[in-house]
Design an enzyme around this catalytic site. Sequence first.
Site, PDB file in Angstrom:
ATOM      1  N   GLN A  75       0.631  -0.775   0.012  1.00  0.00           N
ATOM      2  CA  GLN A  75      -0.149   0.010  -0.374  1.00  0.00           C
ATOM      3  C   GLN A  75       0.772   1.075  -0.131  1.00  0.00           C
ATOM      4  O   GLN A  75       0.980   1.932   0.378  1.00  0.00           O
ATOM      5  CB  GLN A  75      -0.663  -0.140   1.270  1.00  0.00           C
ATOM      6  N   SER A  76       2.141   1.896  -1.210  1.00  0.00           N
ATOM      7  CA  SER A  76       2.698   2.230  -0.640  1.00  0.00           C
ATOM      8  C   SER A  76       2.866   4.244  -1.196  1.00  0.00           C
ATOM      9  O   SER A  76       2.005   3.824  -2.381  1.00  0.00           O
ATOM     10  CB  SER A  76       3.904   1.730  -1.792  1.00  0.00           C
ATOM     11  N   ASN A  77       2.501   4.708  -0.453  1.00  0.00           N
ATOM     12  CA  ASN A  77       2.046   5.638  -1.075  1.00  0.00           C
ATOM     13  C   ASN A  77       2.533   6.171  -1.662  1.00  0.00           C
ATOM     14  O   ASN A  77       3.036   7.476  -2.927  1.00  0.00           O
ATOM     15  CB  ASN A  77       2.083   7.037   0.404  1.00  0.00           C
ATOM     16  N   CYS A  79       4.090   4.535  -4.564  1.00  0.00           N
ATOM     17  CA  CYS A  79       4.797   3.991  -5.673  1.00  0.00           C
ATOM     18  C   CYS A  79       2.753   4.721  -6.305  1.00  0.00           C
ATOM     19  O   CYS A  79       3.239   5.291  -7.518  1.00  0.00           O
ATOM     20  CB  CYS A  79       4.193   2.598  -5.399  1.00  0.00           C
TER      21      CYS A  79
END
Length: 337
Positions: A75-77, A79
């Site tokens: 859930q990388s912000n 990315c």
Amino acid sequence: MMLSRLPRRSYTYAETPIERLDRLTDLLDGPNIYIKRDDLLGLAGGGNKTRKLEFLIADALEKGADTIVTCGALQSNHCRLTLAAAVKEGLKCQLVLEEGPSTSYDADANGNNLLYNLLGVEHIKVVENGTNVIEEMNILGEELIASGRKPYLIPIGGSNVLGSVGYAACAQEILHQTFKSGLVIDHVVVASGSGGTQAGLIAGFHGNSASVKVSGINVSRSNEHQIPVIQDLVQKTAKFLNVPFTISEDSVNCYDDYVGGGYTIPTDGMIEAVQMLARTEGILLDAVYTGKVMAGLIDLVRQGKFAKDENVLFIHTGGSPSLYANHTLFNKDLFKI
């Protein structure tokens, strides 16, 4: 600092606001608490990585890249925002995502995963928890080169020297805003993860001869491992910006009491903090970064670490889209007004 000499894209067309958190300040009966709303930065959903990407994407374009490759958690912000910047510039984007210690990849997941697909990610490579994601990103880059593409690789969080420059620029912005309003900031509190945001702020304030103390709240590592990372990045960023800076023992301040079980692993303090800010100020935090950072700030205030007449600025680094992939965390009601 000679920021104007660096190639830079512009994704936000105004300074992000600095607001006094009146109700939170009254509730905690501590210092005056302010918030820098970097959750309102440009690109899809906003967040601190946008400032870093202004310099990183400009460099990619200067080097003729046609594909951006980066990596992060499921859930990388970072990315999400890197993908959004690539889309805005007409570039392809590929991601390496690392599964969590107890979370497997779900192609139909909500939150940032939904946004990856909506934004048109070209390819997602999923690796097991504990995998060296930088190595996997490099392999992906080599495969793209072999196929005739021109990839530009961005590390986790955009936290290299060029990415950190984005928060040296933010330090200048804060000083400009506070000068205009007559506000004197004594402390800045920010997430300390991959390190670029904290390192950039330290280098930026120092480069502007401003004696503002920057405290990082660790979200993934103990001080034993975190402080050397920040020290190294501060030194390299300052050198890159031609800012004379000798790192001393007190140049980097981090708190590692709020990490809990590790990166992405929830804590009760985080849950209380997210609920508290939502219910006192109508502002959304996230479970991985800003929730833990606010939990740290709340606890430090309760411990009396700040004088009542001091002004403390919390940097809101964004991340609220990931709330929708973690909604059941907040079924546990830990804060009531």
